[in-house]
Design an enzyme around this catalytic site. Structure first.
Site, PDB file in Angstrom:
ATOM      1  N   LYS A  91      41.254  66.498  62.111  1.00 46.88           N
ATOM      2  CA  LYS A  91      42.239  67.269  61.355  1.00 46.88           C
ATOM      3  C   LYS A  91      41.769  67.489  59.921  1.00 46.88           C
ATOM      4  O   LYS A  91      42.009  68.554  59.329  1.00 46.88           O
ATOM      5  CB  LYS A  91      43.586  66.551  61.367  1.00 46.88           C
ATOM      6  CG  LYS A  91      44.279  66.543  62.726  1.00 46.88           C
ATOM      7  CD  LYS A  91      45.634  65.885  62.620  1.00 46.88           C
ATOM      8  CE  LYS A  91      46.382  65.949  63.949  1.00 46.88           C
ATOM      9  NZ  LYS A  91      45.728  65.194  65.004  1.00 46.88           N
ATOM     10  N   GLU A 145      50.054  64.134  54.542  1.00 50.69           N
ATOM     11  CA  GLU A 145      50.538  65.446  54.134  1.00 50.69           C
ATOM     12  C   GLU A 145      51.970  65.342  53.623  1.00 50.69           C
ATOM     13  O   GLU A 145      52.694  64.390  53.949  1.00 50.69           O
ATOM     14  CB  GLU A 145      50.530  66.428  55.317  1.00 50.69           C
ATOM     15  CG  GLU A 145      49.170  66.757  55.865  1.00 50.69           C
ATOM     16  CD  GLU A 145      49.267  67.668  57.078  1.00 50.69           C
ATOM     17  OE1 GLU A 145      48.238  68.282  57.393  1.00 50.69           O
ATOM     18  OE2 GLU A 145      50.344  67.753  57.690  1.00 50.69           O
ATOM     19  N   HIS A 151      57.911  62.884  66.845  1.00 48.08           N
ATOM     20  CA  HIS A 151      56.827  63.814  66.518  1.00 48.08           C
ATOM     21  C   HIS A 151      56.117  64.327  67.770  1.00 48.08           C
ATOM     22  O   HIS A 151      54.963  64.731  67.713  1.00 48.08           O
ATOM     23  CB  HIS A 151      55.805  63.164  65.572  1.00 48.08           C
ATOM     24  CG  HIS A 151      56.434  62.494  64.401  1.00 48.08           C
ATOM     25  ND1 HIS A 151      57.148  63.196  63.450  1.00 48.08           N
ATOM     26  CD2 HIS A 151      56.510  61.192  64.032  1.00 48.08           C
ATOM     27  CE1 HIS A 151      57.611  62.351  62.548  1.00 48.08           C
ATOM     28  NE2 HIS A 151      57.251  61.137  62.876  1.00 48.08           N
ATOM     29  N   ARG A 185      41.689  72.292  73.511  1.00 48.12           N
ATOM     30  CA  ARG A 185      41.887  71.989  74.928  1.00 48.12           C
ATOM     31  C   ARG A 185      43.052  72.806  75.443  1.00 48.12           C
ATOM     32  O   ARG A 185      43.702  73.534  74.696  1.00 48.12           O
ATOM     33  CB  ARG A 185      42.203  70.502  75.104  1.00 48.12           C
ATOM     34  CG  ARG A 185      43.375  70.050  74.227  1.00 48.12           C
ATOM     35  CD  ARG A 185      43.832  68.651  74.527  1.00 48.12           C
ATOM     36  NE  ARG A 185      44.726  68.102  73.526  1.00 48.12           N
ATOM     37  CZ  ARG A 185      46.017  68.372  73.409  1.00 48.12           C
ATOM     38  NH1 ARG A 185      46.577  69.241  74.242  1.00 48.12           N
ATOM     39  NH2 ARG A 185      46.751  67.803  72.473  1.00 48.12           N
TER      40      ARG A 185
END
Length: 652
Positions: A117, A201, A236, A294
Site C-alpha cells: 500500500k 492514514e 473494516h 487479484r
C-alpha cells in the site's frame, strides 16, 4: 500458452467458483487442501486433489513451494491463486514463472508495485491521483507512527501495508490507544500476510467505498468494467456490495474508470484487478485507497451487470488472447447486489464463529439468483480460516428489483449449528436508508439500533409456535407412513378429552414450559412441509420450520432459532455458573497472555489475546479485580467456552 490443467491454490467458495468455469472450458482441475480440509467441498469437486498437510494457513495454503510441487505432480500448466493466501504474493508469482507455470494474475513486478500500500500510494502521488493524508514510509518504529499520527490528526487508521480484507487494520481514536493498536495490527498482519509493515492514514468519518474493476491483456489493452459500491462494512470488511454504485454520474464513472486504467497501465498490469477509492459525496472528490492485484470477492456483481465471466477472461488472457471487447462495448445492464454470509456473532461484536454446520440450505436457483459457496451441511467451520460461508447475489432490471429478490433469497436460506449474520443481512437490506441508497462506510454504526436490536426475552407467541412446530414435526418423524394418525401424534391427544401436553423447550439460552391444548383436532398453526402456517385475525403468516435430528430450527423475526427439548431435572442439577471465570468466546489460539496470577487489574484491561479466523480478539476484565489463576498458555489451541482466566472481584 496451452493450458489444459489448472491448479486452484485456495479453498472454499472461490476454489469451487474457479473450478466451475475451468470445467466449463474443458480444463482438468486440481485442488490443494490442508489436513483440516481433507473432505471439503472444493476437494471433492476437483478432478485431482493433493494434501498439503498442516491445519493453519502457514502450514498449508501459504506454502508456495508445496503448492508449486503439487502443480508439477498433477501435470498442471497454470495456477489460479483465488483471493487471500498467495494471491498477492510477488515471490510466489516469480516462483511460478521460474517453475515454468502460468500464474493467473499480474506480473510479479505489478504485485510489487501495488501489493505494498505504501509503494502504491507513492506511485499514485507521482501520477497526480489525490491521496488521503497519511504516512506510507519505510520507518516502522513506534515513535515514527506516534509523530505521524499526531501530524495527521486523530482519529487515524492503521493498515497492513501488504494486506487487505480488514486484516491488520485498526481505528485509533486517541494517542493513548496507539501503542496497543499498533502492536496488535502488526501481529495480525504478520499472521495473515507474513509481513508486519504498517501505514497510517487520516480516518475519514463518512466516505463511500467505490472501486473500479479493471482488466488488461498481454497486448497493452486495458479497460474498466464499471464500478462497485462496497460501503456497507463491519470490522473494516465488506458485507454488502453492489454494481453499479448508486448515484454516480456517467462523468464521474468515466473519471474514476480512466484513473484506474492509468494506474494499471503505469505498472504494466495484466489480468483482473481492482482500484479502490474513497468517494466524498459532498465534495464529489475521490481519493485513491489501494489496488488489489487479484480477483475480488465481490466480482459476481460485475459479472451480473456485464454478462461476462471474469474467470474465463483470466484464463484466456493467460493463454495470450486479447480482450474480446473495447471500452465502448462494455455492457452495463440492470443492477446487482451481493451479501456475504459469515459464521459470526453480530450481537457479540461480529466475532467469528466456528463449529459444525448442522443445517445448511441455500436459496432456490432461478433467473437473477446466484449462490457461491464452498460448504455443505455437516461441514466443520474451522477457526483457522476466514469465516465466510457463502455469497448470495441477486440481479434485477433496477436496484429495487435486485434488493427485493435478494431479500427473498435470504428468507429461503437456513443455517444451523453456528451463529451467522443471516438475520443481520436481512435487516440491512430491509432498512429504509439502504433502500434509499444512503450509503457510506459508517452505515452500520449509524443504524446500529435498528440493525442490531436488543434481543430481549422471546414472547409467548414464539413459544407457542415452537411447541406447535415441535409436536407436528415429531409426529411426522415417528410415523412417516401416516403422520395424520391420532396414534402417532405427540400432542397429548386422548379420546373424548381435550388434547394437552407440556413441552420443556430451550431457545436462544431461554427455557420455557409450553402447554399445548386443543379440542377436536383444531390447531392454531399447521406445519406444511418445512413451513409453519399461522393465522390470527384473518392474517396468515409463514415461518420456516426445519426439523433436523433432535432439534427444530424456527424462523422468528428474520432469525433462525434452534429449539430443543430439555430435561428440567438435569438442567437444575447443571445450573451453576463459573463465578469470576472468563472463557474463550470462540475456538482459537492463545497468542498473548498479558497478566499473571496475583496481578490487580482495572475494568477493561486486556488479559489474554486470542487469534481466530486470522483476527486478534482481546479478552478484557469486565470489572476491577485480581487475577486469581490462569488456565491457558501462549500457543495453546482452545475451544469455545474453555476457561481462560479466573478473576476475583475487587473488594471495597
Amino acid at each position: 500458452m496451452t493450458i489444459t490443467t489448472l491448479l486452484v491454490a485456495n479453498r472454499g467458495e472461490i476454489a469451487c467458483r474457479v473450478m466451475r468455469t475451468a470445467k466449463a472450458l474443458g480444463l482438468t482441475t486440481v485442488a490443494v487442501h490442508s489436513a483440516t480440509d481433507r473432505h471439503a467441498r472444493h476437494v471433492e469437486e476437483a478432478d485431482i486433489a493433493i494434501d498439503l498437510g498442516g491445519a493453519k494457513p502457514a502450514e498449508s495454503y501459504l506454502r508456495g513451494d508445496a503448492v508449486i510441487a503439487a502443480a508439477k505432480a498433477a501435470g498442471a500448466q497454470a495456477i489460479h491463486p483465488g483471493y487471500g493466501f498467495l494471491s498477492e504474493n510477488a515471490g510466489f508469482a516469480r516462483a511460478c514463472e521460474e517453475a515454468g507455470l502460468v500464474f493467473l494474475g499480474p506480473p510479479a513486478s505489478a504485485i510489487d508495485a501495488m501489493g505494498s500500500k505504501s509503494a502504491a500510494k507513492a506511485l499514485m502521488e507521482d501520477a497526480g491521483v489525490p491521496l488521503v493524508p497519511g504516512y506510507h514510509g519505510e520507518a516502522q518504529d513506534y515513535p515514527t507512527f506516534q509523530r505521524e499520527a499526531a501530524r495527521i490528526g486523530y482519529p487515524v487508521l492503521l493498515k497492513a501495508a501488504a494486506g487487505g480484507g480488514g486484516k491488520g487494520m485498526k481505528v485509533v481514536e486517541r494517542e493513548s490507544e496507539l501503542a496497543e493498536a499498533l502492536a496488535s495490527a502488526q501481529r495480525e498482519a504478520q499472521s495473515a500476510f507474513g509481513d508486519s509493515r504498517m501505514l497510517v492514514e487520516k480516518y475519514l468519518s463518512k466516505p463511500r467505498h467505490v472501486e473500479i474493476q479493471v482488466f488488461a491483456d498481454q497486448h497493452s489493452h486495458c479497460l474498466y468494467l464499471n464500478e462497485r459500491d462496497c460501503s456497507i462494512q463491519r470490522r473494516h470488511q465488506k458485507v454488502v456490495e453492489e454494481a453499479p454504485a448508486p448515484g454516480l454520474s456517467a462523468e464521474l464513472r468515466r473519471g474514476m474508470g480512466e484513473a484506474a486504467v492509468r494506474a494499471a497501465q503505469a505498472i504494466g498490469y495484466v489480468g483482473a484487478g481492482t482500484v479502490e477509492f474513497l468517494y466524498d459525496e459532498g465534495s464529489g472528490q475521490f481519493f485513491f485507497m489501494e489496488m488489489n492485484t487479484r480477483l475480488q470477492v465481490e466480482h459476481p456483481v460485475t459479472e451480473a451487470i456485464t454478462g461476462l465471466d471474469l474467470v474465463a477472461w483470466q484464463i484466456r488472457v493467460a493463454r495470450g488472447e486479447p480482450l474480446p471487447i473495447s471500452q465502448e462495448q462494455v455492457p452495463l445492464n440492470g443492477h446487482a447486489i451481493e451479501v456475504r454470509l459469515y459464521a459470526e456473532d453480530p450481537e457479540g461484536g461480529f466475532l467469528p464463529a466456528s463449529g459444525r454446520l448442522d443445517l445448511y440450505r441455500e436459496p432456490a436457483a432461478g433467473p437473477g439468483r446466484r449462490s457461491d459457496s464452498g460448504i455443505r451441511q455437516g461441514d466443520e467451520v474451522s477457526p483457522f480460516y476466514d469465516p465466510m460461508l457463502a455469497k448470495l447475489i441477486a440481479w434485477g432490471e433496477n436496484r429495487e428489483e435486485a434488493r427485493q429478490r435478494l431479500l427473498a433469497m435470504l428468507v429461503e436460506t437456513a443455517v444451523g449449528g453456528v451463529k451467522t449474520n443471516l438475520a443481520f443481512l436481512r435487516r440491512v437490506l430491509a432498512h429504509p436508508a439502504f433502500a434509499a441508497a444512503e450509503l457510506d462506510t459508517g452505515f452500520i454504526g449509524r443504524h446500529q439500533d435498528d440493525l442490531l436490536p436488543a434481543s430481549g426475552e422471546l414472547p409467548p407467541l414464539f413459544w407457542h409456535l415452537a411447541g406447535e412446530a415441535w409436536v407436528q414435526s415429531e409426529a411426522a418423524r415417528v410415523r412417516g407412513d401416516d403422520a395424520h394418525s391420532p396414534w402417532s401424534a405427540q400432542d397429548g391427544w386422548r379420546s373424548g378429552l381435550p388434547g394437552e401436553t407440556d413441552l420443556h423447550l430451550n431457545a436462544r439460552g431461554e427455557s420455557q414450559v409450553v402447554r399445548l391444548r386443543h379440542v377436536g383436532g383444531q390447531r392454531a398453526a399447521r406445519l406444511i412441509g418445512e413451513w409453519l402456517e399461522v393465522e390470527f385475525d384473518g392474517l396468515r403468516r409463514r415461518h420456516l420450520a426445519i426439523r433436523h435430528g433432535d432439534s427444530l430450527y424456527l424462523e422468528w423475526h428474520g432469525e433462525l432459532l434452534k429449539v430443543s427439548r430439555f430435561d428440567p431435572i438435569a438442567e437444575a442439577e447443571a445450573a451453576h455458573a463459573h463465578h469470576g471465570g472468563l472463557t474463550a468466546p470462540m475456538n482459537g489460539s492463545i497468542v498473548r497472555i498479558l497478566v499473571e496470577p496475583g496481578q490487580a487489574v482495572e475494568a477493561g484491561t486486556a488479559l489474554v489475546v486470542l487469534e481466530a479466523m486470522k483476527m486478534e480478539h482481546s479478552i478484557r476484565a469486565p470489572h476491577a479485580g485480581v487475577v486469581k489463576s490462569l488456565s491457558c498458555s501462549e500457543g495453546e489451541l482452545v475451544a469455545e467456552g474453555t476457561a481462560l482466566v479466573e478473576l476475583e472481584e475487587a473488594t471495597a
